[in-house]
Write an enzyme that holds these catalytic residues in place. Structure first.
Site, PDB file in Angstrom:
ATOM      1  CG  ASP A   1      -1.814   1.190   1.307  1.00 26.30           C
ATOM      2  OD1 ASP A   1      -2.664   1.327   0.411  1.00 26.30           O
ATOM      3  OD2 ASP A   1      -1.663   1.997   2.246  1.00 26.30           O
TER       4      ASP A   1
ATOM      5  CD  GLU B   1      -2.314   2.541  -3.600  1.00 30.19           C
ATOM      6  OE1 GLU B   1      -2.914   3.505  -4.091  1.00 30.19           O
ATOM      7  OE2 GLU B   1      -1.742   2.601  -2.496  1.00 30.19           O
TER       8      GLU B   1
END
Length: 639
Positions: free
Chosen positions: A314, A365
């Site tokens: 993330d 990401e």
């Protein structure tokens, strides 16, 4: 405690802690935290914690006085403290009593704890690693046989506690999900499940992205053993399991890692770097050796102890830039904004993970134009093997949300992706971020009445499936849920009582199976040789191309009609003489469209169209995607 036992503990830990302090201990969870030990016949738990600037550290818990506790001892100059307790029993609660240099005292969780109390309580729980005998050896062996780049990858993204609820509003437990989610994913034809973060976090509204316990499955979900059994069951069903992982920032709740020993310990010393104001969290000091040992060990812990097939990392951008979405920031000495220690940490992470597990998925990401995200470190890259294609997702959704009347003047939103689609190894995501906070569900984004919304949604999903790149879809997209995702409720499964929703679910199942069957849609995903553009007609808002596999016979012809206008007598070029058939027509009545039968075998004529030697003439339905595959063709090279 017996002095000889105390000295033995220190001797056992000294070399390990040297590696920890140099940033080279990638199994640090085996020595830090709470571990069951047998010293000279005395069975208990050893507790070890890193708190280099603490004045004193004590162990408090159910097995000791919660106010004073058991005094812990420094281990030389390692910055760590340890103690062995025969009184500690698995399942009891504990914390560390940290006396700071100014004399103030804080009770802190164990950063390496494997379990925590169920919220709103927050103590760590005495627990050692389970000793599971895994039965997924065949799955593991098969992963090593074929390159991940040349296999189908179609991910079903799931938020564990809101996939499905019982009638009383409670969510499904992990054992219940094992019995329902895995068969559902298998039936639908997905290859992998990707869970949003499962680690311990105090606030549901954070979706799991503000973590307190990096080594603990959130107690609200279940136990480590239950999740291990889930992953094993998924593998036995030939389903991979991925998980979101958050190494950039951590929860700033006072009982957690924030200013753990009274000084910036896990976070940067510079407040501008340490405080992540957007998320209300603290950024890890990624240049600190001990933090590197903590985080890289954590990645390997989830991979090795739970047999995960990969991690979606993330907020990579926040680790690459000093000024990424944080307000006040401190530039480098040369004025640049690249977070140099963050870049080096990411490279080190990926190198260490792939040294042990070359067949793993490490997915970034990353939402900027940083180059070589998915190139190996030795080639100057960050070392991930996949990256979410956020540009494609944003442009595609912007295009599909438009009234079809305006699409022909914005066709570049569709065509631009072909200019960069092979720059990285991309995954095309329709993720949770796109169906929350007022953005509407995918279904609700589509313009027009209900019929046209579903026609557009089928076209959108099919277009994703034929575009180069691997795939990811968030739960609820699969049956056209109208309401956007709400974290405290289950999905609108009752929508399947509606014929249109039920037909869309059937469409997605068919689409996923076609994707897995047709090698051309995944075998050459990351090279230009995998696609040949035939025509990009801005005026008609039609896009046609050929997707190719490794063998000349493995190809499909794709026609994307992005407006609700039927095209009769439409000509498209094909490479070989013979008969072709419809592999997919998104407007078939079984999917919610108006076509009740296909167009039968499509025979070529010797006519040059789209720079191809042969031509097929057919009807292209309004707002649709057609996929044609060869049925009986001639003149195909053997190689």
């Amino acid at each position: 405690m017996n002095q000889s036992i105390n000295e033995k503990i220190k001797d056992d830990l000294e070399e390990e802690l040297y590696l920890f302090n140099t940033g080279e201990h990638f199994d640090s969870y085996l020595i830090m935290g709470c571990k069951q030990e047998n010293y000279e016949g005395k069975v208990g738990f050893r507790f070890t914690v890193w708190a280099p600037n603490a004045k004193n550290v004590g162990l408090v818990g159910d097995f000791s006085d919660w106010h004073i506790g058991i005094e812990m001892e420094r281990i030389g100059k390692t910055g760590c403290w340890t103690v062995f307790s025969e009184q500690a029993v698995e399942g009891q609660c504990y914390k560390y009593r940290i006396e700071r240099s100014d004399g103030t005292v804080k009770l802190k969780i164990d950063p390496y704890a494997l379990e925590f109390e169920v919220r709103p309580n927050d103590a760590s729980i005495v627990k050692d690693l389970p000793k599971k005998k895994w039965k997924d050896g065949l799955w593991t062996a098969n992963k090593k046989r074929f390159s991940i780049y040349e296999r189908p990858l179609n991910i079903y993204e799931v938020h564990l506690s809101s996939w499905k609820h019982h009638e009383d509003g409670t969510w499904y437990t992990i054992p219940e999900l094992k019995d329902e989610l895995i068969p559902y994913v298998k039936k639908m034809g997905y290859t992998h499940i990707e869970f949003m973060p499962l680690m311990e976090h105090p606030l549901d509204a954070s979706w799991g992205y503000q973590l307190t316990g990096y080594y603990a499955l959130s107690s609200k979900f279940g136990t480590m053993e239950e999740f291990q059994d889930f992953v094993e069951a998924a593998h036995l069903a030939n389903i991979g399991v991925l998980m979101d992982w958050v190494p950039g920032h951590f929860n700033r709740n006072d009982y957690g890692m924030v200013y753990f020993d009274g000084t910036p310990q896990y976070e940067y010393a510079d407040k501008n770097k340490a405080e992540n104001n957007r998320w209300g969290t603290m950024n890890f000091d990624l240049g600190k050796n001990q933090v590197q040992s903590f985080l890289i060990s954590n990645a390997l812990y989830w991979i090795e102890q739970f047999h995960l097939d990969g991690l979606r990392v993330d907020a990579v951008s926040s680790m690459l830039y000093l000024d990424y979405d944080i307000g006040e920031w401190t530039p480098n000495e040369d004025g640049s904004n690249h977070n140099k220690v963050g870049v080096e940490f990411i490279k080190k992470l990926n190198k260490k993970v792939f040294e042990r597990h070359p067949d793993l998925l490490m997915i970034a990401e990353e939402s900027t134009a940083w180059s070589k995200v998915t190139k190996p470190v030795h080639m100057g890259g960050l070392g991930f093997n996949y990256k979410w294609n956020m540009g494609w997702m944003n442009d595609t959704l912007k295009f599909f949300e438009m009234d079809p009347l305006f699409r022909k003047n914005n066709f570049n939103l569709i065509t631009f992706s072909f200019m960069y689609t092979f720059n990285e190894n991309f995954i095309l995501p329709f993720s949770h971020d796109e169906v929350v906070h007022g953005k509407k569900s995918l279904m609700h984004k589509m313009p027009g009445d209900r019929y046209n919304q579903f026609a557009s949604l089928r076209t959108l999903e099919a277009y994703m499936m034929v575009h180069p790149g691997k795939k990811l879809n968030f739960m609820g997209n699969d049956f056209g849920q109208f309401l956007e995702w709400r974290i405290h409720e289950g999905l609108e499964w009752r929508s399947l009582d509606d014929e249109m929703n039920a037909k869309h679910l059937h469409f997605m199942e068919s689409l996923n199976q076609i994707y897995k069957t047709e090698r051309a849609l995944w075998e050459v995903d990351h090279q230009a040789e995998g696609i040949q553009i035939l025509d990009v007609d801005d005026a008609e808002t039609v896009l046609t191309f050929i997707r190719k596999g490794k063998k000349p016979r493995d190809f499909v012809v794709v026609i994307c009609n992005f407006v609700p206008v039927e095209r009769k007598g439409y000509k498209i070029g094909v490479p070989f003489e013979g008969l072709y058939e419809e592999c997919l027509n998104t407007e078939m009545s079984e999917y919610g469209g108006v076509w009740v039968k296909d167009q039968g075998p499509l025979k070529t004529v010797k006519e040059t169209t789209d720079q191809q030697d042969y031509t097929i003439e057919l009807i292209v339905p309004a707002m649709s995607v057609l996929i044609l595959r060869p049925k009986r063709i001639f003149g195909v090279p053997k190689n």
